[in-house]
Design a protein around this motif. Structure first.
Motif, PDB file in Angstrom:
ATOM      1  N   TRP A  12      24.868 -52.257   0.281  1.00 44.28           N
ATOM      2  CA  TRP A  12      24.848 -51.907  -1.134  1.00 44.28           C
ATOM      3  C   TRP A  12      25.172 -50.431  -1.339  1.00 44.28           C
ATOM      4  CZ3 TRP A  12      24.480 -56.163  -3.996  1.00 44.28           C
ATOM      5  CH2 TRP A  12      23.882 -57.282  -3.437  1.00 44.28           C
ATOM      6  N   LYS A  13      25.640 -50.089  -2.516  1.00 46.12           N
ATOM      7  CA  LYS A  13      25.985 -48.707  -2.834  1.00 46.12           C
ATOM      8  C   LYS A  13      24.783 -47.771  -2.804  1.00 46.12           C
ATOM      9  CE  LYS A  13      30.297 -49.392  -5.204  1.00 46.12           C
ATOM     10  NZ  LYS A  13      31.089 -49.224  -6.403  1.00 46.12           N
ATOM     11  N   ASP A  14      23.562 -48.303  -2.952  1.00 47.21           N
ATOM     12  CA  ASP A  14      22.366 -47.452  -2.903  1.00 47.21           C
ATOM     13  C   ASP A  14      21.899 -47.179  -1.471  1.00 47.21           C
ATOM     14  OD1 ASP A  14      21.155 -49.798  -2.089  1.00 47.21           O
ATOM     15  OD2 ASP A  14      19.799 -49.939  -3.802  1.00 47.21           O
ATOM     16  N   GLY A  15      22.671 -47.666  -0.464  1.00 43.54           N
ATOM     17  CA  GLY A  15      22.358 -47.399   0.932  1.00 43.54           C
ATOM     18  C   GLY A  15      21.551 -48.486   1.624  1.00 43.54           C
ATOM     19  N   THR A  16      21.071 -49.475   0.890  1.00 40.46           N
ATOM     20  CA  THR A  16      20.297 -50.553   1.500  1.00 40.46           C
ATOM     21  C   THR A  16      21.236 -51.638   2.029  1.00 40.46           C
ATOM     22  OG1 THR A  16      20.007 -51.675  -0.615  1.00 40.46           O
ATOM     23  CG2 THR A  16      18.281 -50.128   0.052  1.00 40.46           C
ATOM     24  N   GLU A  17      20.658 -52.572   2.756  1.00 39.67           N
ATOM     25  CA  GLU A  17      21.435 -53.632   3.369  1.00 39.67           C
ATOM     26  C   GLU A  17      20.636 -54.921   3.286  1.00 39.67           C
ATOM     27  OE1 GLU A  17      23.546 -52.556   7.081  1.00 39.67           O
ATOM     28  OE2 GLU A  17      22.421 -54.223   7.952  1.00 39.67           O
ATOM     29  N   SER A  18      21.312 -56.043   3.104  1.00 43.27           N
ATOM     30  CA  SER A  18      20.660 -57.338   3.132  1.00 43.27           C
ATOM     31  C   SER A  18      21.602 -58.331   3.804  1.00 43.27           C
ATOM     32  CB  SER A  18      20.263 -57.794   1.728  1.00 43.27           C
ATOM     33  OG  SER A  18      21.372 -57.818   0.874  1.00 43.27           O
TER      34      SER A  18
END
Length: 53
Positions: A12-18
């Motif tokens: 994700w653009k906010d730096g998180t990942e899923s």
């Protein structure tokens, strides 16, 4: 014929990942990630074969 399973990782653009497992065609796995996510929030999508190692 066995259906192929894919590990779909969304960065994700906010730096998180899923991630999640998709069953079907590789092209459809990538399309599913983009269609099921808010537009503009994805930085990158990676699709690789899923293994239960």
């Amino acid at each position: 014929m066995q259906r192929q399973e894919w590990e779909v990782t969304i960065k994700w653009k906010d730096g998180t990942e899923s991630w999640y497992v998709y069953e079907g065609k590789k092209e459809d796995a990538r399309r599913d990630a983009y269609l099921s996510s808010p537009q503009g929030d994805i930085r990158n999508v990676t699709v690789k074969p899923y293994r239960l190692d």
